[in-house]
Design an enzyme around this catalytic site. Sequence first.
Site, mmCIF file in Angstrom:
data_model
loop_
_atom_site.group_PDB
_atom_site.id
_atom_site.type_symbol
_atom_site.label_atom_id
_atom_site.label_comp_id
_atom_site.label_asym_id
_atom_site.label_seq_id
_atom_site.Cartn_x
_atom_site.Cartn_y
_atom_site.Cartn_z
ATOM 1 N N CYS A 97 0.966 -1.354 0.049
ATOM 2 C CA CYS A 97 -0.113 0.027 -0.001
ATOM 3 C C CYS A 97 0.912 1.291 -0.062
ATOM 4 C CB CYS A 97 -0.893 0.010 1.028
ATOM 5 S SG CYS A 97 -1.964 1.359 1.316
ATOM 6 N N HIS A 133 -9.045 -3.787 -2.092
ATOM 7 C CA HIS A 133 -8.277 -3.029 -1.320
ATOM 8 C C HIS A 133 -8.596 -1.392 -1.347
ATOM 9 C CE1 HIS A 133 -3.816 -2.275 -0.333
ATOM 10 N NE2 HIS A 133 -4.304 -0.948 -0.477
ATOM 11 N N GLU A 134 -8.893 -1.146 -2.740
ATOM 12 C CA GLU A 134 -9.291 0.570 -2.769
ATOM 13 C C GLU A 134 -10.656 0.549 -2.057
ATOM 14 O OE1 GLU A 134 -6.694 2.045 -3.512
ATOM 15 O OE2 GLU A 134 -5.709 0.574 -4.236
ATOM 16 N N HIS A 137 -9.988 1.260 1.356
ATOM 17 C CA HIS A 137 -9.789 2.770 1.799
ATOM 18 C C HIS A 137 -10.705 3.788 1.982
ATOM 19 C CE1 HIS A 137 -5.305 2.355 1.723
ATOM 20 N NE2 HIS A 137 -5.437 1.903 0.574
HETATM 21 NI NI NI Z 1 -3.589 1.026 -0.263
#
Ligand code: NI
Length: 185
Positions: A102, A144-145, A148
């Site tokens: 990341c 993953h995004e 966030h």
């Molecule tokens: Ni990330």
Amino acid sequence: MTLLKIARMGHPVLLRRALEVGEPAGAATRALVGDMAETMEDAGGVGLAAPQVHDGRRVIVFKSPRGRGDDGPETAFCPLTALVNPAFEPLGDEKELGWEGCLSIPGITGAVPRFARIAYRGDLPEGGSVEREATGFHARVVQHEIDHLDGILFPRRMADLSLLAFNEELARLAEAVSESGGATA
Ligand code: NI
């Protein structure tokens, strides 16, 4: 376009839930997306979410280029994509363990279980919307995004924190894991 400053783990902006964008195809969104894509490429990443550049909107950019590991099915790859107000749902219960990094946790890689197959959708900054199926790294980077946008960094998704490592030590650790192919998102 402008290179944006990337927030690192510990900054509160990474823990906040980002807010839906009312005008996905507005000029302000397009400007943000352009700066995010430039910042991601400059940093050598394959994904970036707006909170990582201190912006509280639900916007992500990502890509899953060919040559990243294997000759997977078409659903494992995608060109550079920007999505506003994205969402996904798993297609089945299967999860895969794979390496992730990341840009907000530089120098660190971890093995993270993610849904192997998902359907996702989002509004496009150029207008309209898109729906896709994704597998492999493509499915991984989208999960993953979107995490966030909900204030979640990848270590919180790990099932085994002994698989968290400095990049320089990863080769030794990788032997302990059945699958690799991650990258910095
Ligand atoms: Ni990330």
